[in-house]
Design a protein around this motif. Sequence first.
Motif, mmCIF file in Angstrom:
data_model
loop_
_atom_site.group_PDB
_atom_site.id
_atom_site.type_symbol
_atom_site.label_atom_id
_atom_site.label_comp_id
_atom_site.label_asym_id
_atom_site.label_seq_id
_atom_site.Cartn_x
_atom_site.Cartn_y
_atom_site.Cartn_z
ATOM 1 N N GLY A 99 0.798 -1.213 0.000
ATOM 2 C CA GLY A 99 0.000 0.000 0.000
ATOM 3 C C GLY A 99 0.835 1.269 0.000
ATOM 4 N N GLY A 100 0.159 2.384 -0.206
ATOM 5 C CA GLY A 100 0.804 3.688 -0.267
ATOM 6 C C GLY A 100 1.452 4.095 1.041
ATOM 7 N N ARG A 101 0.933 3.607 2.129
ATOM 8 C CA ARG A 101 1.491 3.948 3.433
ATOM 9 C C ARG A 101 2.538 2.945 3.899
ATOM 10 N N GLY A 102 2.787 1.930 3.098
ATOM 11 C CA GLY A 102 3.812 0.957 3.430
ATOM 12 C C GLY A 102 3.538 0.171 4.692
ATOM 13 N N GLN A 103 2.295 -0.249 4.854
ATOM 14 C CA GLN A 103 1.938 -1.022 6.036
ATOM 15 C C GLN A 103 2.493 -2.441 5.920
ATOM 16 N N TRP A 104 2.929 -2.967 7.041
ATOM 17 C CA TRP A 104 3.532 -4.293 7.074
ATOM 18 C C TRP A 104 2.492 -5.384 7.196
#
Length: 76
Positions: free
Chosen positions: A37-42
Amino acid sequence: MEKRFLTLADVGEVLNISSSQTYALVRSGELPAIQIGGRGQWRVEARILEEFIADAYRRSASGLREEASPDEVAKH
């Protein structure tokens, strides 16, 4: 259907550890994860988490055997 990917919060709940401890496992590479995702969620794949747990059991058992005295090991 079981979820394939877990959030770090899900992983922390399964392992009964804090979110910062979970993030530290991921950052160190000890627990493989992917960023999405755009927020770089793990996310951690459920299968990988189960392998991590099984490996932790093996490491723990190995450590206990190393700590045991030769007499205790000979009994088993």
